[in-house]
Enzyme design. Structure first.
Site, PDB file in Angstrom:
ATOM      1  N   ASP A 121      58.801  50.105  54.900  1.00 32.37           N
ATOM      2  CA  ASP A 121      59.399  48.273  55.096  1.00 32.37           C
ATOM      3  C   ASP A 121      60.013  47.604  53.816  1.00 32.37           C
ATOM      4  OD1 ASP A 121      59.738  45.885  56.701  1.00 32.37           O
ATOM      5  OD2 ASP A 121      59.116  46.923  58.369  1.00 32.37           O
TER       6      ASP A 121
ATOM      7  N   GLY B  53      63.961  40.972  80.993  1.00 32.63           N
ATOM      8  CA  GLY B  53      64.839  40.191  79.350  1.00 32.63           C
ATOM      9  C   GLY B  53      64.227  40.631  78.878  1.00 32.63           C
TER      10      GLY B  53
ATOM     11  N   ARG C 294      61.132  37.558  73.439  1.00 31.54           N
ATOM     12  CA  ARG C 294      62.613  37.281  73.182  1.00 31.54           C
ATOM     13  C   ARG C 294      63.168  37.862  74.201  1.00 31.54           C
ATOM     14  NH1 ARG C 294      62.652  42.987  70.159  1.00 31.54           N
ATOM     15  NH2 ARG C 294      61.226  43.286  70.969  1.00 31.54           N
TER      16      ARG C 294
ATOM     17  N   CYS D  48      65.192  44.663  74.706  1.00 31.99           N
ATOM     18  CA  CYS D  48      65.872  45.951  75.214  1.00 31.99           C
ATOM     19  C   CYS D  48      67.283  45.581  75.976  1.00 31.99           C
ATOM     20  CB  CYS D  48      64.778  47.097  75.222  1.00 31.99           C
ATOM     21  SG  CYS D  48      63.811  46.953  73.806  1.00 31.99           S
TER      22      CYS D  48
ATOM     23  N   PRO E  69      61.536  42.778  93.443  1.00 31.78           N
ATOM     24  CA  PRO E  69      62.786  41.133  93.237  1.00 31.78           C
ATOM     25  C   PRO E  69      62.032  39.803  92.670  1.00 31.78           C
ATOM     26  CG  PRO E  69      61.886  41.398  95.864  1.00 31.78           C
ATOM     27  CD  PRO E  69      61.132  42.740  94.306  1.00 31.78           C
TER      28      PRO E  69
ATOM     29  N   LEU F  28      60.433  54.080  74.749  1.00 33.59           N
ATOM     30  CA  LEU F  28      59.126  53.033  74.797  1.00 33.59           C
ATOM     31  C   LEU F  28      59.232  52.026  75.813  1.00 33.59           C
ATOM     32  CD1 LEU F  28      57.825  52.625  71.085  1.00 33.59           C
ATOM     33  CD2 LEU F  28      57.805  55.206  72.347  1.00 33.59           C
TER      34      LEU F  28
END
Length: 445
Positions: A38, A269, A342, A272, A264, A162
């Site tokens: 990274d 959200g 997110r 993805c 329902p 995933l």
């Protein structure tokens, strides 16, 4: 096959976010020598010291096991990665572009451009990131142009499936593996890189690069459509006084439909589904088949409307005015067993109520730090009961088991008014009503 190819390949994992960290750790636990790579030195240092930078059940224990085995290391050096690895997994993010529905491929391109100049022998680069169809073909040309080994470096695609909160099990015991390859050699290299998983009898789909790219976005689009379908039915139920929970339960008993993703509520959200269906629709328009997936725009619109409708439900329950009313918001993460905020519907609802003058108090079992950092304007509490103190209404926004297990009789002694909005259809409506609560949920009378 050459002698070095008969042994288990050494793996590198480029990108150590949610996908990459999980993949690197699990592969090391399965017995592979793994090097995580990274550009974020702080992230590498945390992982190397045994600290998982994300919340994922079971992953911290596996990281400790992998580090103790000596099979897992981390670095910021792409030169080291090129020298070390036989199979290189690209696991970086593909967020939505600012001001566009398209996927941002900046990180994927940067990973390939950084790795390729250090590939001096035959090796395989494997994309796992979710990308627009056609990306793999473009990256094949790029990597072979930049790599000293040239066409001895091949590219394959192996999409990930995933589920946050279940990522360890999904990696170690997936329901299928998809190998997008252009040669028998690449296929055999991938099989070698997943040998312990394949030995469990995991089904494998061998296909071309484009199909492998499409599998992930097609799967996410189908799931998003199923969620939005039942939420569209909730809108119909509200109009005619029907009960969407009973409707969903009835549909679920049809084995052609099934009950998964048919719950329902507030809608989907996370990092993805929302961005993937938008990027898929955008890419389809670019290649001239936008009409084929135009329904995804309505799927997205239905999902967005659920958030606004939940706010309306809270406002209606409070007599039409949110100003000065205390609202207990249960949940911040986009789903339970995750700290991912997110595009979280829960925080979207909380922020909207706050903007309309409501005194919102938010609690989430694991996502509070992320929520505080992203939305410091909101007020946060230390428990479900803490934020519910003197509340005019309690709103369940993320279906954590902590919230489902709350005793309505006990909570009644804390709130100012016994009103609850169940944004996830997670509570037992009959039980809460029997305890004297005014219970409301989307699509239910």
């Amino acid at each position: 096959m050459r002698q070095e190819e008969e042994a288990a390949p050494r793996l590198t994992v480029i990108g150590t976010g949610y996908l990459g960290a999980t993949h690197a750790i699990c592969m090391a636990v399965l017995g592979y020598e793994v090097l995580g790579v990274d550009v974020d030195r702080r992230k590498i240092e945390r992982l190397a010291s045994g600290e998982v930078p994300i919340f994922e059940p079971g992953l911290p224990e596996l990281l400790t096991k992998a580090l103790d085995s000596g099979r897992l290391r981390f670095t910021t050096s792409f030169a080291e990665a090129g020298e070390f690895g036989d199979v290189h997994f690209v696991c970086v993010g593909t967020p939505q572009q600012a001001g566009s529905d398209a996927a941002d491929l900046t990180y994927v391109d940067a990973a390939v451009r950084s790795l390729a100049p250090h590939l001096r022998r035959r090796s395989l680069v494997v994309g796992k990131s979710t990308v627009p169809v056609g990306t793999a073909a473009r990256l094949t040309g790029l990597v072979q142009e930049l790599a000293p080994a040239g066409t001895d470096v091949e590219l394959a695609w192996n999409p990930e499936f995933l589920r946050e909160g279940f990522a360890v099990d999904d990696t170690l015991r997936p329901d299928r593996l998809v190998f997008g390859v252009t040669s028998d050699w690449a296929h055999e290299r991938l099989r070698a890189a997943f040998r312990p998983v394949l030995d469990l009898g995991t089904p494998v789909i061998r296909t071309d690069l484009a199909t492998a790219e499409l599998v992930k976005v097609a799967a996410n689009s189908f799931l998003a459509t199923k969620i939005s379908y039942i939420n569209a039915m909730a809108e119909v139920c509200e109009a005619v006084g029907a009960d969407v929970k009973d409707l969903a339960d009835s549909l679920a008993l049809d084995d052609r439909i099934g009950g998964k993703f048919l719950r329902p509520g507030l809608g989907f959200g996370g990092g993805c589904l929302p961005k993937d269906i938008r990027a898929f629709a955008h890419r389809a328009e670019e290649i001239g088949v936008g009409q084929a997936v135009s329904f995804l725009r309505e799927v997205d619109d239905i999902n967005r409307r659920r958030r606004a409708r939940t706010v309306d439900l809270v406002r209606d329950l409070l007599g039409g005015d949110l100003a000065g009313k205390r609202v207990a918001a249960w949940g911040a993460a986009f789903k339970p067993n995750s700290d991912d905020i997110r595009d979280a519907p829960a925080l979207d609802v909380a922020r909207t109520i706050h903007g309309l003058g409501g005194d919102v108090r938010v609690y989430d079992p694991v996502a509070l730090d992320n929520a505080r950092s992203a939305f410091p304007e909101l007020t946060y509490g230390e428990s479900a009961f803490d934020v519910a103190r003197e509340a005019d209404v309690v709103v369940l926004l993320t279906e954590w088991s902590d919230f489902r297990e709350v005793e309505p009789e006990a909570l009644a002694g804390v709130v100012r008014h016994k009103r609850v909005v169940d944004g996830r259809h997670a509570l037992d409506a009959a039980r809460w009503r029997a305890a004297g609560w005014e219970y409301r949920a989307l699509g239910r009378s």
